[in-house]
Write a protein that holds these residues in place. Structure first.
Motif, PDB file in Angstrom:
ATOM      1  N   UNK A 109      45.529  29.866  32.571  1.00  0.00           N
ATOM      2  CA  UNK A 109      45.721  30.770  33.703  1.00  0.00           C
ATOM      3  C   UNK A 109      46.994  30.423  34.470  1.00  0.00           C
ATOM      4  N   UNK A 110      47.254  29.134  34.608  1.00  0.00           N
ATOM      5  CA  UNK A 110      48.465  28.719  35.309  1.00  0.00           C
ATOM      6  C   UNK A 110      49.702  29.147  34.527  1.00  0.00           C
ATOM      7  N   UNK A 111      49.653  29.073  33.194  1.00  0.00           N
ATOM      8  CA  UNK A 111      50.788  29.487  32.377  1.00  0.00           C
ATOM      9  C   UNK A 111      51.024  30.986  32.465  1.00  0.00           C
ATOM     10  N   UNK A 112      49.955  31.759  32.612  1.00  0.00           N
ATOM     11  CA  UNK A 112      50.085  33.212  32.692  1.00  0.00           C
ATOM     12  C   UNK A 112      50.442  33.664  34.095  1.00  0.00           C
ATOM     13  N   UNK A 113      50.481  32.751  35.034  1.00  0.00           N
ATOM     14  CA  UNK A 113      50.863  33.105  36.384  1.00  0.00           C
ATOM     15  C   UNK A 113      49.675  33.418  37.273  1.00  0.00           C
ATOM     16  N   UNK A 114      48.482  33.300  36.770  1.00  0.00           N
ATOM     17  CA  UNK A 114      47.294  33.564  37.575  1.00  0.00           C
ATOM     18  C   UNK A 114      46.923  32.348  38.411  1.00  0.00           C
ATOM     19  N   UNK A 115      46.010  32.527  39.353  1.00  0.00           N
ATOM     20  CA  UNK A 115      45.590  31.388  40.177  1.00  0.00           C
ATOM     21  C   UNK A 115      44.765  30.412  39.342  1.00  0.00           C
ATOM     22  N   UNK A 116      45.019  29.133  39.533  1.00  0.00           N
ATOM     23  CA  UNK A 116      44.266  28.094  38.826  1.00  0.00           C
ATOM     24  C   UNK A 116      42.988  27.824  39.583  1.00  0.00           C
ATOM     25  N   UNK A 124      36.079  33.752  41.537  1.00  0.00           N
ATOM     26  CA  UNK A 124      35.758  34.597  42.692  1.00  0.00           C
ATOM     27  C   UNK A 124      35.805  36.060  42.293  1.00  0.00           C
ATOM     28  N   UNK A 125      35.004  36.900  42.940  1.00  0.00           N
ATOM     29  CA  UNK A 125      35.008  38.314  42.584  1.00  0.00           C
ATOM     30  C   UNK A 125      36.309  39.002  42.944  1.00  0.00           C
ATOM     31  N   UNK A 126      37.115  38.453  43.880  1.00  0.00           N
ATOM     32  CA  UNK A 126      38.362  39.097  44.272  1.00  0.00           C
ATOM     33  C   UNK A 126      39.511  38.781  43.307  1.00  0.00           C
ATOM     34  N   UNK A 127      39.311  37.837  42.385  1.00  0.00           N
ATOM     35  CA  UNK A 127      40.418  37.484  41.501  1.00  0.00           C
ATOM     36  C   UNK A 127      40.701  38.661  40.559  1.00  0.00           C
ATOM     37  N   UNK A 128      41.984  38.896  40.309  1.00  0.00           N
ATOM     38  CA  UNK A 128      42.335  40.040  39.459  1.00  0.00           C
ATOM     39  C   UNK A 128      41.900  39.789  38.014  1.00  0.00           C
ATOM     40  N   UNK A 129      41.687  40.873  37.330  1.00  0.00           N
ATOM     41  CA  UNK A 129      41.301  40.791  35.918  1.00  0.00           C
ATOM     42  C   UNK A 129      42.498  40.267  35.128  1.00  0.00           C
ATOM     43  N   UNK A 130      42.232  39.537  34.086  1.00  0.00           N
ATOM     44  CA  UNK A 130      43.350  39.015  33.281  1.00  0.00           C
ATOM     45  C   UNK A 130      44.160  40.168  32.677  1.00  0.00           C
ATOM     46  N   UNK A 131      45.439  39.936  32.581  1.00  0.00           N
ATOM     47  CA  UNK A 131      46.326  40.970  32.050  1.00  0.00           C
ATOM     48  C   UNK A 131      46.044  41.186  30.580  1.00  0.00           C
TER      49      UNK A 131
END
Length: 139
Positions: A109-116, A124-131
């Motif tokens: 997730x960190x490599x893809x730019x998402x929150x770790x 969390x339910x507010x986290x965006x869906x993976x690209x």
């Protein structure tokens, strides 16, 4: 000593291959091993000489093989598989994860730019869906 023995071993191997190929067989070998040879020896005498030579060369081959094995063993010294594995594990770090660092999913997730995320926390339910995976396009 070892180099001389290796050279002698290779000469014996080449001679053994040559003698075996000279022998008469159903397939013919090199075509030189029998039939109407009427010069040096008769067919029966030639077979006896080649058979004896093959036996002597085979014995020499086994003896030099055993000597090479024994000499190679004494030159390297005793070693253990456990002695080779233990230093490698301590130099490269622990073999098993200790659980103190981020896991594989967090690293991805960190490599893809998402929150770790933390290791044991639920997403969390507010986290965006993976690209969606990106497909390369031909030009």
């Amino acid at each position: 000593m070892l180099t001389v023995l290796i050279v002698v071993h290779l000469i014996i191997v080449l001679a053994l291959v040559g003698v075996v190929l000279l022998q008469r067989s159903e397939g013919g070998g090199l075509g030189m091993g029998g039939g109407g040879v009427s010069g040096f020896m008769t067919g029966r005498g030639q077979a006896n000489v080649l058979t004896r030579t093959t036996a002597i060369l085979a014995t020499a081959f086994f003896v030099t093989s055993l000597l090479l094995t024994v000499l190679a063993r004494y030159q390297t010294g005793p070693s253990s598989v456990l002695d080779r594995v233990a230093p490698a594990a301590t130099q490269n770090g622990p073999a098993a994860p200790t659980g103190s660092g981020p896991g594989v999913l967090e690293e991805l997730q960190r490599m893809q730019g998402g929150p770790a995320q933390g290791g044991s926390e639920a997403p969390s339910p507010q986290s965006p869906a993976p690209a969606a995976p990106q497909v390369p396009s031909s030009q």
